[in-house]
Design an enzyme around this catalytic site. Structure first.
Site, PDB file in Angstrom:
ATOM      1  CE1 TYR A  66      -2.636-108.374 -16.467  1.00  0.00           C
ATOM      2  CE2 TYR A  66      -2.147-109.964 -18.012  1.00  0.00           C
ATOM      3  CZ  TYR A  66      -2.289-109.542 -16.203  1.00  0.00           C
ATOM      4  OH  TYR A  66      -1.990-111.096 -15.669  1.00  0.00           O
ATOM      5  N   PRO A 212       7.996-114.991 -11.406  1.00  0.00           N
ATOM      6  CG  PRO A 212       8.111-115.966 -13.625  1.00  0.00           C
ATOM      7  CD  PRO A 212       7.061-114.851 -12.530  1.00  0.00           C
ATOM      8  CG  LEU A 213      11.844-113.973 -14.248  1.00  0.00           C
ATOM      9  CD1 LEU A 213      12.086-112.929 -15.634  1.00  0.00           C
ATOM     10  CD2 LEU A 213      12.656-115.104 -13.417  1.00  0.00           C
ATOM     11  N   GLY A 214      10.146-112.384  -9.545  1.00  0.00           N
ATOM     12  CA  GLY A 214      10.250-111.300  -8.330  1.00  0.00           C
ATOM     13  C   GLY A 214       8.672-110.269  -9.418  1.00  0.00           C
ATOM     14  N   GLY A 215       8.389-109.968 -10.196  1.00  0.00           N
ATOM     15  CA  GLY A 215       7.208-109.281 -11.045  1.00  0.00           C
ATOM     16  C   GLY A 215       8.145-107.785 -11.493  1.00  0.00           C
ATOM     17  CG  PHE A 216       5.531-104.975 -10.475  1.00  0.00           C
ATOM     18  CD1 PHE A 216       5.449-104.109 -11.335  1.00  0.00           C
ATOM     19  CD2 PHE A 216       4.433-105.311  -9.930  1.00  0.00           C
ATOM     20  CE1 PHE A 216       4.629-104.893 -12.632  1.00  0.00           C
ATOM     21  CE2 PHE A 216       2.688-105.614 -11.554  1.00  0.00           C
ATOM     22  CZ  PHE A 216       3.128-105.182 -12.206  1.00  0.00           C
ATOM     23  N   PRO A 218      12.357-106.601  -8.699  1.00  0.00           N
ATOM     24  CG  PRO A 218      14.037-105.861 -10.791  1.00  0.00           C
ATOM     25  CD  PRO A 218      12.707-105.751  -9.765  1.00  0.00           C
TER      26      PRO A 218
END
Ligand SMILES: NC(=O)c1ccc[n+]([C@@H]2O[C@H](COP(=O)([O-])OP(=O)(O)OC[C@H]3O[C@@H](n4cnc5c(N)ncnc54)[C@H](OP(=O)(O)O)[C@@H]3O)[C@@H](O)[C@H]2O)c1
Length: 286
Positions: A66, A212-216, A218
């Site tokens: 990262y 968990p939130l959809g990553g890249f 949303p």
């Protein structure tokens, strides 16, 4: 004093005595755009890390991928000397080139150097949990797993996790060394790993979903939005609360670069569903 992240409940990694709140934090979003280069707002990135810990986050997921190196440097700057209860989980098995491409490498020298880089940047003598990042179903997980096992026996790594793996790779890895966690892509609308989650739950091994939130991309779901509106919560909060409700071995590590989102995500630890809301969310698989 009970801190907000503790509302998610606690989890003990098997055979380790390491206990964390099931609400954790993923540091990937702290690096610059496309997870490459320095953060857009360095002060905010440092403040996110400090506030996460002050709200009870004791499990932070990171990697030298990262930035590269950016999130580990920020974690060190914001949090060292680390609180005694803080569990930093890193991952190895890849690197970034000058253009920001994500590249995988699993040879022994590379894996050993990667562990050493993490130790140096985080200023640790041993990393409690290290994930081996795989890429595809055809990758042979056995040789790098044997290297992970050797580094564990030498005391450089406390415990081993694996990431982006198939059920077959999971089986091969479990035959080589005890695992404490698996990190794969999973969320409310992306549920390929349902059977694996249940198998790991039976073995007491953590399942740590990434994106968990959809990553890249949303997460978009009318059904999710409907339940969220009813609960007076955001769709992101409901998506996290659903993961926590899905199985007691799921640990969430939502990523954010903003304190406002961090607070909202942690508040999700306290959300509960009616049976009807839970049934409607369960049926949303995308
Ligand atoms: N093992 C692997 O290969 C792998 C791969 C990917 C990720 N991971 C780990 O998993 C963690 C989680 O995945 P992720 O960060 O990629 O994706 P994510 O948690 O699914 O989503 C992060 C995105 O959601 C936004 N967001 C976060 N909280 C929000 C909220 N309350 N409301 C609205 N938007 C919100 C963030 O933007 P803002 O910054 O604007 O909040 C960011 O764009 C990573 O941080 C990383 O540690 C591991």
């Amino acid at each position: 004093m009970t801190l907000p992240a503790a509302a998610a409940g606690r989890f003990t990694f098997p055979g380790t005595g390491i206990r964390v709140n099931r609400m954790g934090y993923g540091a990937m979003q702290l690096a610059g755009p496309h997870v490459f280069g320095p953060p857009k707002d360095r002060d905010e990135a440092l403040a996110v890390l400090k506030e996460a810990v002050s709200l009870g986050i004791d499990h932070i997921d990171t990697s030298d991928f990262y930035g590269p190196y950016v999130t580990n440097e920020l974690i060190h700057e914001a949090l060292a000397p680390y609180p005694g209860n803080l569990v930093l989980v890193t991952k190895i098995g890849g690197y970034r080139n000058d253009r920001g491409d994500w590249l995988l490498a699993h040879d022994e020298n590379f894996l050993r150097r990667s562990v050493q880089d993490n130790l140096d940047r985080l200023t640790l003598e041993r990393i409690e949990i290290v994930n081996l990042r795989m890429e595809g179903p055809d990758d042979d997980i056995a040789p790098p797993m044997r290297v992970m096992r050797a580094m564990q026996e030498e005391g450089l790594i406390g415990h081993i996790g694996i990431s982006t793996i198939t059920p077959q790779q999971l089986q091969i890895a479990r035959d080589i060394a005890p695992l404490v966690c698996v990190q794969n892509h999973y969320n409310l609308v992306h549920r390929q790993d349902d059977a694996m989650i249940d198998e790991l739950a039976d073995a007491g091994i953590a399942y740590v979903p990434y994106f968990p939130l959809g990553g890249f991309s949303p997460m978009q779901s009318a059904g999710l939005n409907e339940v969220a509106a009813e609960m007076n919560a955001s769709p992101q909060q409901v998506a996290l609360a659903w993961l926590l409700a899905r199985s007691p071995n799921i640990l969430v590590i939502p990523g954010t670069s903003r304190r406002s989102h961090l607070r909202q995500n942690i508040e999700a630890a306290a959300l509960g569903f009616t049976p009807d809301q839970r049934r409607r969310l369960d049926s949303l698989s995308g």
